[in-house]
Design an enzyme around this catalytic site. Structure first.
Site, PDB file in Angstrom:
ATOM      1  N   TYR A 166       5.646   4.080   0.253  1.00 14.05           N
ATOM      2  CA  TYR A 166       5.235   2.842  -0.401  1.00 14.05           C
ATOM      3  C   TYR A 166       5.657   1.710   0.536  1.00 14.05           C
ATOM      4  O   TYR A 166       6.840   1.397   0.649  1.00 14.05           O
ATOM      5  CB  TYR A 166       5.895   2.695  -1.773  1.00 14.05           C
ATOM      6  CG  TYR A 166       5.326   3.619  -2.808  1.00 14.05           C
ATOM      7  CD1 TYR A 166       4.329   3.185  -3.670  1.00 14.05           C
ATOM      8  CD2 TYR A 166       5.758   4.941  -2.916  1.00 14.05           C
ATOM      9  CE1 TYR A 166       3.779   4.034  -4.617  1.00 14.05           C
ATOM     10  CE2 TYR A 166       5.212   5.796  -3.865  1.00 14.05           C
ATOM     11  CZ  TYR A 166       4.231   5.343  -4.702  1.00 14.05           C
ATOM     12  OH  TYR A 166       3.684   6.187  -5.643  1.00 14.05           O
ATOM     13  N   CYS A 167       4.694   1.144   1.237  1.00 11.84           N
ATOM     14  CA  CYS A 167       4.914   0.080   2.212  1.00 11.84           C
ATOM     15  C   CYS A 167       4.703  -1.250   1.485  1.00 11.84           C
ATOM     16  O   CYS A 167       3.576  -1.605   1.141  1.00 11.84           O
ATOM     17  CB  CYS A 167       3.932   0.255   3.367  1.00 11.84           C
ATOM     18  SG  CYS A 167       4.238  -0.836   4.739  1.00 11.84           S
ATOM     19  N   ILE A 168       5.792  -1.969   1.224  1.00 16.53           N
ATOM     20  CA  ILE A 168       5.776  -3.093   0.291  1.00 16.53           C
ATOM     21  C   ILE A 168       6.154  -4.395   0.997  1.00 16.53           C
ATOM     22  O   ILE A 168       7.064  -4.423   1.829  1.00 16.53           O
ATOM     23  CB  ILE A 168       6.760  -2.822  -0.871  1.00 16.53           C
ATOM     24  CG1 ILE A 168       6.482  -1.455  -1.523  1.00 16.53           C
ATOM     25  CG2 ILE A 168       6.728  -3.945  -1.892  1.00 16.53           C
ATOM     26  CD1 ILE A 168       5.095  -1.311  -2.144  1.00 16.53           C
ATOM     27  N   HIS A 209       0.842  -1.195   0.000  1.00 15.24           N
ATOM     28  CA  HIS A 209       0.000   0.000   0.000  1.00 15.24           C
ATOM     29  C   HIS A 209       0.877   1.245   0.000  1.00 15.24           C
ATOM     30  O   HIS A 209       2.047   1.196   0.383  1.00 15.24           O
ATOM     31  CB  HIS A 209      -0.905   0.011   1.234  1.00 15.24           C
ATOM     32  CG  HIS A 209      -1.939  -1.071   1.195  1.00 15.24           C
ATOM     33  ND1 HIS A 209      -1.675  -2.354   1.628  1.00 15.24           N
ATOM     34  CD2 HIS A 209      -3.210  -1.075   0.732  1.00 15.24           C
ATOM     35  CE1 HIS A 209      -2.755  -3.101   1.450  1.00 15.24           C
ATOM     36  NE2 HIS A 209      -3.699  -2.359   0.910  1.00 15.24           N
TER      37      HIS A 209
END
Length: 146
Positions: free
Chosen positions: A116-118, A103
């Site tokens: 950007y948390c991946i 997200h």
């Protein structure tokens, strides 16, 4: 230049990679491969091999997941509304493979203000030293300007 190998079939993914990329899962915080990786290189989609993020834009968000201020190739990122889990978020997917990546949130550092948390399981890390050999030599230049 080495040729890139693309497209993993779903049966080639580990159960965790499949759950994250194909079923929109989330891996545990602080218990994933890249949350604390500080090496130089790029992160590519585990399914398609398309470049997604660079270590240059990676930062420690304190969340326990790899966090980036911007994508390496914005055309390879698709954002869509995610109203699951009783909240509104923006889901990030890879364009080429449709992989769920994580997200994006509006609480990142300047200049973008984005985080950007991946999920690590959605990524493969290519160290700077292996970029040419693995077919990503064109990205070496971003580390020379650093």
């Amino acid at each position: 230049m080495a040729k890139r190998i693309f497209k993993k079939a779903p049966e080639e993914l580990t159960p965790l990679q499949f759950h994250i990329t194909q079923e929109c899962g989330t891996e545990p915080a602080f218990q994933n491969e890249f949350w604390n990786n500080h090496k130089e290189g790029i992160y590519v989609d585990i399914v398609s091999g398309e470049p997604l993020f660079s270590s240059i834009d990676k930062f420690d968000s304190g969340t326990g997941w790899p966090s980036f201020s911007k994508p390496l190739n914005p055309k390879e990122i698709v954002e869509k509304d995610d109203r699951g889990l009783f909240m509104s978020r923006t889901e990030v997917k890879s364009k080429s493979a449709g992989s769920h990546l994580g997200h994006v949130f509006p609480d990142g550092p300047a200049p973008t203000g984005l985080r950007y948390c991946i999920n690590s399981a959605a990524l493969r890390f290519i160290p700077k030293e292996e970029l040419e050999k693995k077919g990503y030599g064109q990205y070496l230049k971003i580390f020379k300007d650093k």
